[in-house]
Design an enzyme around this catalytic site. Structure first.
Site, short mmCIF file in Angstrom:
data_model
loop_
_atom_site.label_atom_id
_atom_site.label_comp_id
_atom_site.label_asym_id
_atom_site.label_seq_id
_atom_site.Cartn_x
_atom_site.Cartn_y
_atom_site.Cartn_z
N GLN A 48 0.82 -1.21 0.00
CA GLN A 48 0.00 0.00 0.00
C GLN A 48 0.86 1.26 0.00
OE1 GLN A 48 -2.25 -1.00 3.48
NE2 GLN A 48 -0.40 -1.41 4.65
N GLU A 123 1.12 -8.52 11.45
CA GLU A 123 0.88 -7.36 10.57
C GLU A 123 1.53 -7.67 9.22
OE1 GLU A 123 -0.42 -3.96 10.37
OE2 GLU A 123 0.49 -4.20 8.39
N ASP A 154 0.81 -12.33 6.44
CA ASP A 154 -0.63 -12.22 6.21
C ASP A 154 -1.39 -12.85 7.38
OD1 ASP A 154 -3.16 -12.12 5.22
OD2 ASP A 154 -2.84 -13.60 3.63
N ASP A 173 -7.52 -5.71 14.04
CA ASP A 173 -7.42 -4.26 13.83
C ASP A 173 -7.02 -4.04 12.38
OD1 ASP A 173 -7.01 -1.57 13.93
OD2 ASP A 173 -5.11 -1.70 14.99
N SER A 174 -8.01 -4.14 11.50
CA SER A 174 -7.69 -4.14 10.08
C SER A 174 -8.03 -2.81 9.43
CB SER A 174 -8.49 -5.24 9.38
OG SER A 174 -9.84 -4.89 9.36
N SER A 175 -7.51 -2.63 8.23
CA SER A 175 -7.95 -1.52 7.40
C SER A 175 -9.25 -1.94 6.70
CB SER A 175 -6.84 -1.13 6.40
OG SER A 175 -5.94 -2.19 6.18
N ASP A 176 -9.75 -1.12 5.78
CA ASP A 176 -11.04 -1.41 5.13
C ASP A 176 -10.92 -2.58 4.14
OD1 ASP A 176 -12.51 0.67 6.38
OD2 ASP A 176 -11.44 2.10 5.12
N1 SAM Z 1 -4.90 0.89 14.65
C1 SAM Z 1 -5.40 1.78 13.70
C2 SAM Z 1 -6.23 2.89 14.33
O1 SAM Z 1 -5.83 3.42 15.32
O2 SAM Z 1 -7.24 3.26 13.82
C3 SAM Z 1 -6.03 1.36 12.43
C4 SAM Z 1 -5.72 0.39 11.45
S1 SAM Z 1 -4.23 -0.51 11.29
C5 SAM Z 1 -2.97 0.57 10.92
C6 SAM Z 1 -4.64 -1.60 10.00
C7 SAM Z 1 -3.49 -2.51 9.61
O3 SAM Z 1 -3.96 -3.74 9.07
C8 SAM Z 1 -2.57 -1.90 8.55
O4 SAM Z 1 -1.32 -1.65 9.11
C9 SAM Z 1 -2.52 -2.97 7.46
O5 SAM Z 1 -1.24 -3.10 6.86
C10 SAM Z 1 -2.94 -4.22 8.22
N2 SAM Z 1 -3.42 -5.31 7.38
C11 SAM Z 1 -4.22 -5.22 6.30
N3 SAM Z 1 -4.44 -6.43 5.77
C12 SAM Z 1 -3.77 -7.33 6.55
C13 SAM Z 1 -3.64 -8.75 6.50
N4 SAM Z 1 -4.21 -9.48 5.56
N5 SAM Z 1 -2.88 -9.33 7.47
C14 SAM Z 1 -2.29 -8.60 8.44
N6 SAM Z 1 -2.38 -7.26 8.51
C15 SAM Z 1 -3.12 -6.62 7.58
#
Ligand code: SAM
Length: 306
Positions: A48, A123, A154, A173-176
């Site tokens: 990303q 992560e 992953d 705690d994932s992104s969208d």
């Molecule tokens: N903690 C945050 C907050 O305060 O709002 C929000 C989101 S956090 C940074 C979301 C994380 O999920 C991102 O760093 C992203 O790289 C991770 N992520 C997305 N898809 C993933 C996957 N398949 N496996 C592991 N991590 C993943």
């Protein structure tokens, strides 16, 4: 930053050079904006686009693929709720898994629970971890706890390989669900979460906004009812810099000792962790825990019909 000029009906002029606008097909026709003081980091990882900027009023901001992940000013609301809603609902959580959450904020919150003996985090994107350690020390402080083991990879694969019945809690705690997090919203993923939990273990996963994503939420709730044979509940909180200003959480437990998410039984031991004095708890309390499960009628009707 996006620059757009709208001139019509006289002299209405919404011009946004110097502002970050969060434009995404996930919230068509609207875009929350923050005034940018300075861009501090811009990079492209294998997964990303990663950006950090200093905003005028919300402190530093972490952005992934054009979507705000956290700001220094309101991250407490999200990190504390996604962590303490599940962990205060069971007694003596010992082994916790965090999926995503590379910024370290959820780790910081899990570490407040003195019963916890081991915290795994998986992560996918190392750049998020590195950038958070450099620009968000009060969030990435979570990594300083000796109970934490970081796995870069992953989360879907990590959970498939996890030992059956080994975790008391899994926090997603994932992104969208556009991009690397897509599978974290799908049924096979929830099946592996349920398998990795002990009987009566709990999951809490980021579950979008009742104002914007009722279709996604209905799908998650329906899947969770099929998979989790204990409790299945939806909760929500306010986070000003998330689209529509709110974010939800799906809280589920596996078959076993009953979990009543709406009535927390576990207190956070504020002295349990040496970082607590540097970053005190700001948002979570028992009242807000219980209140988080009260839903507006339109959402209650749809969620309870699943
Ligand atoms: N903690 C945050 C907050 O305060 O709002 C929000 C989101 S956090 C940074 C979301 C994380 O999920 C991102 O760093 C992203 O790289 C991770 N992520 C997305 N898809 C993933 C996957 N398949 N496996 C592991 N991590 C993943």
């Amino acid at each position: 930053a996006t620059s757009a000029a709208v001139n019509g009906g006289g002299s209405i002029s919404s011009i946004i050079p110097g502002w970050f606008s969060e434009i995404s097909p996930m919230w068509p026709g609207e875009a929350h904006s923050l005034k940018v003081e300075k861009i501090l980091f811009q990079g492209k990882s294998d997964y990303q686009d990663v950006m950090v900027f200093q905003s005028a009023t919300y402190g530093k901001v972490l952005v992934l693929d054009g979507v705000i992940q956290l700001t220094e000013r309101d991250e407490c609301a999200y990190q504390e709720m996604i962590t303490h809603l599940p962990l205060c609902s069971i007694s003596n959580p010992k082994k916790v898994l965090v999926i995503g959450g590379g910024d370290g904020g959820v780790l910081r919150e899990v570490a407040r629970h003195s019963s916890v003996e081991h915290i795994d985090i998986c992560e996918i994107d190392k750049m998020v971890v590195d950038v958070s350690k450099e620009y968000f020390p009060d969030v990435a402080i979570g990594y300083e706890d000796p109970r934490v083991t970081l796995h870069i990879g992953d989360g879907v694969a990590f959970l498939k390989a996890a030992q059956v019945g080994s975790y008391d809690a899994v926090i997603v705690d994932s992104s969208d669900p556009i991009g690397p997090a897509q599978e974290l919203f799908e049924k096979p993923f929830f099946e592996s979460v349920a398998k990795a939990l002990r009987p009566g273990g709990v999951m809490c996963t980021q579950a979008e906004s009742i104002w914007l994503h009722m279709d996604i939420i209905e799908g998650i709730v329906a899947n969770c009812h099929q998979i989790f044979k204990g409790s299945v509940n939806y909760a929500w909180t306010t986070v000003p810099t998330y689209p529509s200003g709110v974010i939800g959480f799906m809280l589920c437990s596996t078959e076993g000792p009953e979990v009543d998410f709406k009535n927390p039984i576990n207190q956070i031991d504020a002295k349990g962790n040496k970082n607590s004095s540097r970053v005190p708890l700001k948002f979570y309390n028992r009242e807000i825990h219980a209140a988080a499960f009260c839903l507006p009628s339109f959402a209650k009707k749809l969620i309870e019909s699943k």
